[in-house]
Design a protein around this motif. Structure first.
Motif, PDB file in Angstrom:
ATOM      1  N   GLY A 181       0.811  -1.204   0.000  1.00  0.00           N
ATOM      2  CA  GLY A 181       0.000   0.000   0.000  1.00  0.00           C
ATOM      3  C   GLY A 181       0.843   1.251   0.000  1.00  0.00           C
ATOM      4  O   GLY A 181       0.433   2.307  -0.506  1.00  0.00           O
ATOM      5  N   PHE A 213      -0.792   2.179  -3.206  1.00  0.00           N
ATOM      6  CA  PHE A 213      -1.899   3.103  -2.978  1.00  0.00           C
ATOM      7  C   PHE A 213      -1.399   4.536  -3.156  1.00  0.00           C
ATOM      8  O   PHE A 213      -1.844   5.273  -4.007  1.00  0.00           O
ATOM      9  CB  PHE A 213      -2.462   2.955  -1.565  1.00  0.00           C
ATOM     10  CG  PHE A 213      -3.192   1.673  -1.305  1.00  0.00           C
ATOM     11  CD1 PHE A 213      -3.451   0.759  -2.323  1.00  0.00           C
ATOM     12  CD2 PHE A 213      -3.636   1.368  -0.035  1.00  0.00           C
ATOM     13  CE1 PHE A 213      -4.128  -0.424  -2.070  1.00  0.00           C
ATOM     14  CE2 PHE A 213      -4.318   0.198   0.224  1.00  0.00           C
ATOM     15  CZ  PHE A 213      -4.560  -0.708  -0.789  1.00  0.00           C
ATOM     16  N   PRO A 248     -11.547  -4.986   3.682  1.00  0.00           N
ATOM     17  CA  PRO A 248     -11.369  -3.525   3.696  1.00  0.00           C
ATOM     18  C   PRO A 248     -10.877  -3.037   5.062  1.00  0.00           C
ATOM     19  O   PRO A 248     -11.263  -3.566   6.099  1.00  0.00           O
ATOM     20  CB  PRO A 248     -12.772  -2.998   3.391  1.00  0.00           C
ATOM     21  CG  PRO A 248     -13.433  -4.104   2.632  1.00  0.00           C
ATOM     22  CD  PRO A 248     -12.897  -5.373   3.227  1.00  0.00           C
ATOM     23  N   ASP A 293      -7.861   1.731   3.042  1.00  0.00           N
ATOM     24  CA  ASP A 293      -8.489   1.785   1.718  1.00  0.00           C
ATOM     25  C   ASP A 293      -9.000   3.181   1.388  1.00  0.00           C
ATOM     26  O   ASP A 293      -9.175   3.531   0.214  1.00  0.00           O
ATOM     27  CB  ASP A 293      -9.649   0.795   1.638  1.00  0.00           C
ATOM     28  CG  ASP A 293      -9.204  -0.655   1.711  1.00  0.00           C
ATOM     29  OD1 ASP A 293      -7.990  -0.885   1.882  1.00  0.00           O
ATOM     30  OD2 ASP A 293     -10.054  -1.542   1.610  1.00  0.00           O
TER      31      ASP A 293
END
Length: 311
Positions: free
Chosen positions: A145, A149, A270, A274
């Motif tokens: 992430g 992300f 989740p 997120d």
């Protein structure tokens, strides 16, 4: 692939951490396992551990930054088991840089890119032709992430987070998306997947500096001590963010389940992390500022276990 028995998996970075957990999970599912790692003694111990469980496993000392070494790994896997069905490009190095991006040692950039990006490229180039010839198989690339992300802005030790690690993980995601598309275009049954382990992981990646190769030796004098996992945990705890480690077996099970379900995004349930994805999409669509960037010890300290899970 829903029946793993008798199939063969190759896992780089297999001497410990996620890689060893993957090998164990594959082996328990009935697969032959090839563990690859640059660290010879830990690799031998990891293979012995699997063998003690009755898993058919072998270890191949491999430097993923060296194309010839990865090519030799592929040949060794074929020589031993005759086929390869799952390839996990999992080997990685963590953050060793300090200071702001423009202050990072060039040797840190080279090491991070060579392991985390070229290591994946080498794995794809060595194994995908084998899988294509078979007409089946799975490539799983380990991402994060932190980069996949969005880059973490402030690091676990309080200063600016390294830009090297998230940049390489953003590249891994792009590589895997491209691989997925290219495989789709051929009409093959070979599949590509990206693994986001999630959570706070108790692995050696936090202390990658302990095994830094001489050819990537730092060229700048450090101003701060090298990062240790214990130091990171202490800082989180001092900030009121209790650290709970994600089970590495849980991460490995994401991969087994993801392969069986042919799931591109191998991720857990989740989490508050997120929200970074949604905030980033909103920033892009609204042509706004990148206000989604995470300060693991500031604004999002309460979610440290989700958002500070990788260096």
């Amino acid at each position: 692939m829903t029946d793993f028995r008798g199939k063969t998996a190759v896992v780089t970075g297999g001497a410990g951490g996620i890689g060893q957990a993957l090998g164990r999970c594959f082996g328990r599912a009935g697969m032959n396992v090839v563990l690859a790692d640059v660290l010879a003694e830990p690799l031998q111990e990891a293979v012995r551990t699997l063998a003690d469980e009755g898993i058919e496993a072998t270890g191949v000392v491999t430097d993923v930054t060296d194309w010839a070494s990865v090519e030799a790994l592929a040949n060794a896997a074929l020589d031993r088991f005759g086929a390869v069905h799952v390839v996990c490009n999992n080997a990685g190095t963590g953050a060793v840089s300090e200071g702001y991006l423009w202050e990072h040692d060039l040797a840190d950039w080279r090491w991070g890119i060579d392991v985390n990006v070229l290591g994946v490229v080498h794995g794809i180039k060595a194994f995908v032709p084998i899988l294509l010839e078979q007409g089946e198989g799975h490539v799983v690339n380990t991402c994060s992430g932190n980069g996949g992300f969005a880059p973490i802005a402030r690091g676990a030790m309080g200063g600016p987070a390294t830009a090297v690690y998230p940049m390489t993980k953003a590249a891994v995601l792009c590589l895997t998306e491209s691989l997925y598309t290219h495989l789709q275009m051929t009409g093959t049954g070979v599949r590509a997947h990206v693994l986001f382990p999630g959570g706070f992981l108790n692995t050696g990646i936090w202390e990658s500096w302990r095994h830094r190769p001489d050819r990537y030796a730092a060229t700048q004098q450090r101003r701060t001590p090298e990062t240790t996992l214990a130091g990171v945990v202490d800082r989180f705890e001092a900030a009121g963010a209790h650290v709970e480690f994600t089970s590495l077996d849980t991460v490995a099970e994401l991969v087994i389940d993801g392969i069986a379900a042919d799931r591109f995004w191998m991720m857990g349930p989740p989490t508050p992390a997120d929200q970074v994805v949604s905030a980033k999409a909103a920033s892009i669509l609204g042509r706004g500022e990148p206000n989604y960037l995470v300060d693991v010890l500031g604004q999002h300290a309460k979610n440290a276990s989700e958002e500070g899970g990788t260096p």
